[in-house]
Motif scaffolding. Structure first.
Motif, mmCIF file in Angstrom:
data_model
loop_
_atom_site.group_PDB
_atom_site.id
_atom_site.type_symbol
_atom_site.label_atom_id
_atom_site.label_comp_id
_atom_site.label_asym_id
_atom_site.label_seq_id
_atom_site.Cartn_x
_atom_site.Cartn_y
_atom_site.Cartn_z
ATOM 1 N N THR A 284 -4.765 -5.466 12.379
ATOM 2 C CA THR A 284 -4.733 -4.006 12.407
ATOM 3 C C THR A 284 -4.479 -3.522 10.992
ATOM 4 N N GLU A 285 -4.889 -2.294 10.725
ATOM 5 C CA GLU A 285 -4.760 -1.749 9.369
ATOM 6 C C GLU A 285 -4.757 -0.232 9.560
ATOM 7 N N SER A 286 -3.636 0.399 9.254
ATOM 8 C CA SER A 286 -3.570 1.836 9.564
ATOM 9 C C SER A 286 -4.601 2.614 8.758
ATOM 10 N N LEU B 182 3.975 8.510 7.311
ATOM 11 C CA LEU B 182 3.923 7.228 8.030
ATOM 12 C C LEU B 182 2.749 6.433 7.471
ATOM 13 N N HIS B 183 2.994 5.162 7.179
ATOM 14 C CA HIS B 183 1.950 4.359 6.530
ATOM 15 C C HIS B 183 1.328 3.304 7.426
ATOM 16 N N GLY B 184 2.031 2.898 8.461
ATOM 17 C CA GLY B 184 1.356 1.941 9.341
ATOM 18 C C GLY B 184 2.288 0.926 9.914
ATOM 19 N N GLY C 10 0.788 -1.232 0.000
ATOM 20 C CA GLY C 10 0.000 0.000 0.000
ATOM 21 C C GLY C 10 0.819 1.281 0.000
ATOM 22 N N SER C 11 1.906 1.314 0.798
ATOM 23 C CA SER C 11 2.669 2.565 0.886
ATOM 24 C C SER C 11 3.305 2.902 -0.454
ATOM 25 N N GLY C 12 3.788 1.873 -1.157
ATOM 26 C CA GLY C 12 4.386 2.094 -2.474
ATOM 27 C C GLY C 12 3.345 2.541 -3.488
HETATM 28 O O1 GMT Z 1 0.467 -4.320 5.056
HETATM 29 C C1 GMT Z 1 0.260 -3.761 4.005
HETATM 30 O O2 GMT Z 1 -0.845 -3.735 3.480
HETATM 31 C C2 GMT Z 1 1.383 -3.036 3.317
HETATM 32 C C3 GMT Z 1 1.612 -1.743 3.996
HETATM 33 C C4 GMT Z 1 2.656 -0.933 3.287
HETATM 34 O O3 GMT Z 1 3.310 -0.208 3.981
HETATM 35 O O4 GMT Z 1 2.848 -0.978 2.087
HETATM 36 O O5 GMT Z 1 0.362 -1.050 4.066
HETATM 37 C C5 GMT Z 1 0.242 -0.034 5.015
HETATM 38 O O6 GMT Z 1 0.169 1.191 4.285
HETATM 39 C C6 GMT Z 1 -0.994 1.326 3.457
HETATM 40 C C7 GMT Z 1 -0.884 2.639 2.684
HETATM 41 O O7 GMT Z 1 -0.891 3.755 3.504
HETATM 42 C C8 GMT Z 1 -2.255 1.255 4.319
HETATM 43 O O8 GMT Z 1 -3.407 1.393 3.511
HETATM 44 C C9 GMT Z 1 -2.284 -0.111 5.035
HETATM 45 O O9 GMT Z 1 -3.406 -0.115 5.897
HETATM 46 C C10 GMT Z 1 -1.012 -0.289 5.857
HETATM 47 N N1 GMT Z 1 -0.981 -1.666 6.386
HETATM 48 C C11 GMT Z 1 -1.151 -1.913 7.693
HETATM 49 O O10 GMT Z 1 -1.334 -1.044 8.526
HETATM 50 C C12 GMT Z 1 -1.132 -3.355 8.070
#
Ligand code: GMT
Length: 376
Positions: A284-286, A123-125, A16-18
């Motif tokens: 959990t999911e940021s 910050l992505h999570g 997701g962050s990428g």
């Molecule tokens: O775990 C993932 O899904 C990948 C992770 C990442 O860093 O690529 O996702 C995180 O960042 C995303 C983009 O901001 C968020 O939508 C996801 O919720 C977050 N994942 C978690 O918090 C587990």
């Protein structure tokens, strides 16, 4: 407002962050800013290089002395080089480790030469909720956050967690993730739908990196519960350490033949467009970008009531939230929607409307405001 030259640092993978960084960079380039991606390979969603879009590869030499190649140092050097060569106005780094700490090093090196390069850290999570809990990283993450010129978090929940876990001194601005609606203005591929559900069965989808945090066994358990009452197919998209476990669980639950697993794909929108429900029972999911993309495709989401997911999904309107691990409630919610075509249709409409609130054109100016504040 003047156009800027911006360095973007992110993980170039399907995570997701990428994805958020790449889509934001592309949208900024389209608006007239000059975007320089600095990563170890071309970002998965970057597509072909277009006007204003540049990519600078970070290459780590495999000098035999290194058991662990020092990627962070090479990245910092590359940031310095790109900043000087292309006269960058600022650096926007996505994910604290190691991008923010490398950026601070690059900024310090440039400052010695009289060059000012402000750092924006998003910050992505997992950089906070998983890595941040690891004492091996904590001091470096705290330092990188406190030293950044601006810090953003993708949800209020993540901002809260960051404040709880780290000794953060400055402000953290919440800027939610976003979607580009034009990506979703397409017809579903009927041939693909038939290949997944030859008899018109409803398709329940899950897209992730199949890490333990995604609780993919819950996905299979919810599906098995639904399947015991309805014909249905489970479409698994993505890959990671838990995929095999999920498939094993499907065999144990005697639903393996109804599970279609297609692995990693560049663009998850295609599978979403053929789906009827999306499951995201994460620990959990940021934020839950996959959930937002699902809503944008008109697919109601059933998710864990955790992290930033309640900031995305309106319970009982465009999806449902249930306590983490509450497979029974999630199954009941899925059945409710599949049993009632009218309700399902209303949820689909509400899902698309909800996703519009996260339109890229609403989110992008929030980042631009920070950039302009730092580059007067
Ligand atoms: O775990 C993932 O899904 C990948 C992770 C990442 O860093 O690529 O996702 C995180 O960042 C995303 C983009 O901001 C968020 O939508 C996801 O919720 C977050 N994942 C978690 O918090 C587990």
């Amino acid at each position: 407002m003047k156009n800027l030259r911006i360095g973007f640092v992110c993980y170039p993978t399907f995570g997701g962050s990428g994805v958020v960084a790449t889509e934001l960079g592309k949208a900024l380039a389209e608006k007239g800013h000059e975007l320089h991606f600095i990563t170890y390979s071309a970002p998965a969603r970057m597509g072909s290089l277009k006007k204003n879009l540049y990519y600078h590869e970070v290459r780590v030499s495999d000098y035999p002395l290194f058991d662990y190649p020092p990627y962070e140092l090479v990245l910092a050097s590359k940031m310095v080089e790109v900043a000087k060569t292309h006269k960058l106005d600022l650096l926007h780094v996505h994910y604290a480790i190691p991008h923010a700490s490398a950026a601070i090093t690059a900024r310090d090196i440039l400052a010695k030469e009289g060059i000012c390069l402000p750092i924006v850290t998003t910050l992505h999570g997992t950089d906070i909720t998983l890595l941040g809990k690891d004492p091996a990283f904590e001091p470096v993450i705290t330092h990188a956050i406190n030293e950044s010129d601006a810090v953003t978090a993708v949800s209020h929940s993540l901002r809260h967690n960051t404040r709880e876990l780290f000794g953060v001194e400055g402000d953290i601005e919440v800027i939610h993730n976003f979607i580009c609606p034009s990506h979703f203005e397409r017809q579903a591929d009927e041939q693909f739908r038939r290949s997944v559900a030859p008899n018109g069965e409803p398709i329940i989808a899950h897209i992730s990196n199949f890490r333990p945090v995604k609780r993919v066994e819950d996905v299979v358990d919810v599906f098995a519960g639904v399947r015991s009452k309805h014909p249905a197919k489970l479409l698994l998209v993505g890959d990671g350490p838990e995929r095999i476990r999920a498939e094993k669980r499907a065999s144990e639950k005697k639903v393996r033949t109804d599970v279609v697993s297609i692995g990693k794909i560049k663009n998850p929108i295609e599978p979403l467009l053929v789906s009827d429900l999306f499951l995201l029972p994460s620990e959990t999911e940021s934020f839950g970008l996959a959930a937002l993309e699902s809503l944008a495709a008109g697919v109601p989401v059933i998710a864990g009531d955790t992290g930033g997911l309640p900031e995305v999904i309106e319970h009982g309107i465009c999806g449902y939230l249930a306590p983490v691990g509450d497979v029974k409630s999630m199954t009941r919610f899925a059945q409710t929607l599949l049993d009632s075509p009218n309700k399902h249709a209303a949820f689909k409409t509400a899902a698309q409307a909800r996703a519009q609130e996260f339109h890229v054109m609403k989110i992008l100016p929030q980042y631009e405001a920070i950039y302009h504040r730092l580059t007067p």
